[in-house]
Design an enzyme around this catalytic site. Sequence first.
Site, short mmCIF file in Angstrom:
data_model
loop_
_atom_site.label_atom_id
_atom_site.label_comp_id
_atom_site.label_asym_id
_atom_site.label_seq_id
_atom_site.Cartn_x
_atom_site.Cartn_y
_atom_site.Cartn_z
N THR A 79 0.85 -1.19 0.00
CA THR A 79 0.00 0.00 0.00
C THR A 79 0.89 1.25 0.00
OG1 THR A 79 -0.21 -0.12 2.40
CG2 THR A 79 -1.95 -1.18 1.10
N THR A 121 1.48 4.45 1.57
CA THR A 121 2.26 5.01 2.68
C THR A 121 3.16 3.95 3.29
OG1 THR A 121 0.53 6.62 3.12
CG2 THR A 121 2.11 6.23 4.89
N CYS A 122 2.65 2.74 3.40
CA CYS A 122 3.43 1.64 3.99
C CYS A 122 4.69 1.37 3.17
CB CYS A 122 2.57 0.37 4.06
SG CYS A 122 1.01 0.59 4.92
N SER A 123 4.57 1.44 1.85
CA SER A 123 5.68 1.13 0.96
C SER A 123 6.61 2.30 0.70
CB SER A 123 5.14 0.62 -0.38
OG SER A 123 4.43 -0.59 -0.20
#
Length: 152
Positions: free
Chosen positions: A15, A17-19
Amino acid sequence: NGKRTVIFSLPGAFTPTCSSTHLPGYEAAYEEMKSLGIDEVYCLSVNDAFVMRQWGLAQGLDEDKTVGSNGFQKVKLIPDGAALFTRGMGMSATWEQERGFGERSWRYSAVINDGKVEKLFIEGGGVEQDFGPDPFEVSDAGTMLAYLKESK
């Protein structure tokens, strides 16, 4: 037991922001966190082990192929496929209408010291269900580093 660890949890592998920010920030800060007395850094997501491994590889994390290892050399990616840990932490959230995710983990980070929560940073002040925004202000690596430096 007897260890001081950092755990951060995020809604999902691959996803935005996670990545782009969350995992890369902790990977970059890994050695500094270790120098501040942290034994290990874990990233948890409600995904299965296969997705977590592929995400780590796609993120360019160095894989640890030692038998019995936790997969990667720095930040260890922990799958919580059935959301059991996430529910136990009271961090289960659904984004069914907003993103079509179903059950995921709310974004947070924590210092676990000898099996007890020493410090907990929860985004947005608490878990929200089917929430539009994806807050990312206090569970980042910079906030964690500041806490670790202050508490050393």
